[in-house]
Design a protein around this motif. Structure first.
Motif, short mmCIF file in Angstrom:
data_model
loop_
_atom_site.label_atom_id
_atom_site.label_comp_id
_atom_site.label_asym_id
_atom_site.label_seq_id
_atom_site.Cartn_x
_atom_site.Cartn_y
_atom_site.Cartn_z
N ALA A 1 0.77 -1.27 0.03
CA ALA A 1 -0.10 0.11 -0.04
C ALA A 1 1.18 1.43 0.07
O ALA A 1 0.45 2.29 -0.65
N ALA A 2 1.94 1.37 0.77
CA ALA A 2 2.73 2.41 0.92
C ALA A 2 3.52 2.51 -0.31
O ALA A 2 3.57 3.69 -1.09
N LEU A 3 3.96 1.45 -1.26
CA LEU A 3 4.47 1.85 -2.50
C LEU A 3 3.62 2.26 -3.68
O LEU A 3 3.79 3.07 -4.38
N VAL A 4 2.40 1.94 -3.47
CA VAL A 4 1.70 2.18 -4.50
C VAL A 4 1.24 3.72 -4.23
O VAL A 4 1.25 4.62 -5.20
N MET A 5 1.04 4.10 -2.92
CA MET A 5 0.90 5.40 -2.65
C MET A 5 2.07 6.30 -3.20
O MET A 5 1.59 7.51 -3.81
N LEU A 6 3.11 5.94 -3.12
CA LEU A 6 4.23 6.76 -3.63
C LEU A 6 4.08 6.86 -5.03
O LEU A 6 4.23 8.16 -5.72
N VAL A 7 3.68 5.80 -5.64
CA VAL A 7 3.83 5.69 -7.30
C VAL A 7 2.54 6.74 -7.57
O VAL A 7 2.58 7.56 -8.53
N LEU B 1 -14.99 -2.61 -3.32
CA LEU B 1 -14.77 -1.90 -4.44
C LEU B 1 -15.73 -0.87 -5.01
O LEU B 1 -15.57 0.42 -5.12
N GLU B 2 -17.01 -1.29 -4.78
CA GLU B 2 -18.16 -0.50 -5.29
C GLU B 2 -18.24 0.79 -4.27
O GLU B 2 -18.51 2.01 -4.42
N LEU B 3 -17.99 0.58 -2.95
CA LEU B 3 -18.19 1.66 -1.88
C LEU B 3 -17.19 2.63 -2.22
O LEU B 3 -17.23 3.80 -2.28
N GLY B 4 -15.75 2.28 -2.78
CA GLY B 4 -14.60 3.27 -3.10
C GLY B 4 -15.14 3.77 -4.34
O GLY B 4 -15.08 5.08 -4.37
N SER B 5 -15.48 3.08 -5.55
CA SER B 5 -15.94 3.57 -6.58
C SER B 5 -17.17 4.81 -6.60
O SER B 5 -17.00 5.69 -7.30
N THR B 6 -18.15 4.42 -5.66
CA THR B 6 -19.17 5.34 -5.47
C THR B 6 -18.76 6.62 -4.85
O THR B 6 -19.20 7.62 -5.30
N ILE B 7 -18.01 6.59 -3.87
CA ILE B 7 -17.46 7.82 -3.25
C ILE B 7 -16.52 8.75 -4.18
O ILE B 7 -16.73 10.00 -4.45
N ALA B 8 -15.75 7.92 -5.10
CA ALA B 8 -14.89 8.48 -6.01
C ALA B 8 -15.79 9.07 -7.22
O ALA B 8 -15.25 10.63 -7.65
N PHE B 9 -16.47 8.37 -7.71
CA PHE B 9 -17.15 8.78 -8.94
C PHE B 9 -18.76 9.27 -9.16
O PHE B 9 -19.50 8.99 -9.58
N ALA B 10 -19.05 9.98 -7.90
CA ALA B 10 -20.62 10.43 -7.35
C ALA B 10 -20.62 11.72 -8.05
O ALA B 10 -21.39 12.45 -7.75
N LEU C 1 -7.59 13.40 -5.67
CA LEU C 1 -7.05 12.31 -6.43
C LEU C 1 -6.18 11.39 -5.39
O LEU C 1 -6.30 10.27 -5.28
N MET C 2 -5.61 12.00 -4.34
CA MET C 2 -4.65 11.45 -3.47
C MET C 2 -5.62 10.64 -2.50
O MET C 2 -5.51 9.76 -1.87
N LEU C 3 -6.63 11.44 -1.87
CA LEU C 3 -7.81 10.89 -1.41
C LEU C 3 -8.39 9.88 -1.84
O LEU C 3 -8.73 8.73 -1.30
N VAL C 4 -8.76 9.85 -3.20
CA VAL C 4 -9.29 8.80 -3.89
C VAL C 4 -8.31 7.43 -3.98
O VAL C 4 -8.81 6.43 -3.40
N SER C 5 -7.14 7.79 -3.97
CA SER C 5 -6.10 6.60 -4.25
C SER C 5 -5.84 5.99 -2.70
O SER C 5 -6.02 4.90 -2.47
N LEU C 6 -5.88 7.04 -1.60
CA LEU C 6 -5.64 6.19 -0.40
C LEU C 6 -6.98 5.36 0.02
O LEU C 6 -6.95 4.48 0.54
N MET C 7 -8.12 5.90 -0.34
CA MET C 7 -9.28 5.49 0.13
C MET C 7 -9.50 3.78 -0.63
O MET C 7 -9.91 2.82 -0.26
N PHE C 8 -9.14 3.76 -2.13
CA PHE C 8 -9.19 2.54 -2.57
C PHE C 8 -8.19 1.71 -1.87
O PHE C 8 -8.41 0.32 -1.91
N ILE C 9 -6.96 2.19 -1.93
CA ILE C 9 -5.94 1.12 -1.22
C ILE C 9 -6.54 0.75 0.23
O ILE C 9 -6.09 -0.55 0.64
N THR C 10 -7.01 1.55 0.86
CA THR C 10 -7.40 1.14 2.20
C THR C 10 -8.64 0.20 2.13
O THR C 10 -8.79 -0.84 2.87
N ILE C 11 -9.48 0.36 1.42
CA ILE C 11 -10.57 -0.44 1.07
C ILE C 11 -10.17 -1.97 0.72
O ILE C 11 -10.49 -3.12 0.97
#
Length: 324
Positions: A12-18, A252-261, A293-303
């Protein structure tokens, strides 16, 4: 189990860096915020002063290092347009989006999963065929068109629902929520239904296909041979066996719903992150776009991390494999 969690956290940390690098570079090439922040009639001295104030005169690698350093300290920057910390701006909008997304996904799950199990349990019945046909319709019809039709019917013609806004809210632990008030619930119903239809169709089809597959397994045959009634089989065996893909889709749908509402929030003037990011893109408010966008990335990684842990609980094979 500990090794499983540590490996997931490292990934997760590596993905957040990228993602931080990709997000920053992607937003950097979208327009020049100076053209929006500064009047065309401003003198060159004023332009240079504003550019230096926001650090836009630095090379892109220095801007990224400055951004990454602030991000590690929890500083998301300051909005160009609202002239306030981005963290405060997002915190003020996030509860509205979170409430809408959670209600929409719960609605999709509580309705879609039982309908899908029924359609998979009795696939030849006319009711199951109607359910599957409606699920295809939910996939096919654009979200914005459904939203407009809901407003046209229930707000304009019938006048029983408000056309937009969040309505009355109450504070719970300092967080404003709408669903605990009658007026807030009236404002929440249409956008939540609109946002849940696509997710509901996905839940129906996933639960139906999983149920049809599970009903042919030896587990169900042995359960029936043991004299267990059908309701118990569906509740204890079928639902448990199809729970892993359902947990994945739910997370995943919870994350996508938050991100793409974005579309739903724009149509219903819902004061959440979706409307904020649209306004930020229009005004080239770069710090808000990057932070979102960083918040969305963190949210998907956490989910994804939570879903992996749920997998380990539901399927011990993953837990033991992760330990190795």
């Amino acid at each position: 189990m500990v090794a499983f969690i540590v490996r997931r956290l490292w990934q997760a940390a590596l993905v957040m860096l990228v993602m931080s690098l990709l997000v920053f570079l992607g937003v950097f090439v979208i327009g020049n915020p100076v053209d929006v922040l500064i009047s065309p009639d401003a003198t060159q001295d004023i332009r240079n002063r504003v550019i230096a104030q926001y650090g836009l005169d630095l090379p892109i690698w220095q801007q990224y290092l400055h951004f990454a350093s602030n991000l590690l300290h929890g500083d998301l920057g300051r909005s160009f347009v609202y002239n306030m910390p981005v963290s405060q701006l997002i915190a003020s909008r996030f509860p509205a989006t979170m409430e809408l997304a959670v209600i929409a996904v719960l609605l999709a799950s509580l309705i879609g999963i039982p309908l899908g199990i029924y359609a998979g349990y009795k696939p030849e019945s006319w009711t199951a065929k109607v359910i599957m046909a409606l699920s295809i319709l939910g996939f096919s019809v654009p979200t914005f068109w459904i939203g407009l039709m809901l407003i046209m019917v229930f707000a304009v013609q019938l006048g029983i629902m408000p056309a937009g806004g969040r309505g009355e809210t109450v504070s719970v632990f300092g967080i404003p929520v709408s669903f605990l008030t009658f007026d807030g619930m009236r404002h929440l119903i249409l956008p939540a239904v609109n946002l849940s239809l696509f997710k509901m169709s996905m839940m129906i089809r996933l639960a139906a296909s999983g149920t049809r597959e599970v009903m042919l397994t030896d587990t169900i045959k042995f359960a029936r041979a043991a004299g267990i009634n059908e309701w118990t089989i569906l509740r204890r065996h079928v639902l448990r066996l199809i729970s892993i893909p359902l947990v994945t889709v739910f997370g995943l749908e919870l994350g996508s719903t938050i991100a793409f509402a974005v579309v739903t929030e724009t149509i219903y003037s819902w004061p959440g992150l979706g409307k904020l990011i649209i306004d930020s893109i229009t005004s080239l408010d770069r710090p808000v776009m990057v932070a979102y966008l960083m918040l969305v990335s963190l949210m998907f990684i956490t989910i994804n991390l939570v879903v992996d842990l749920a997998y380990a609980v539901l399927d011990p094979r993953m837990r033991h494999g992760g330990g190795k």
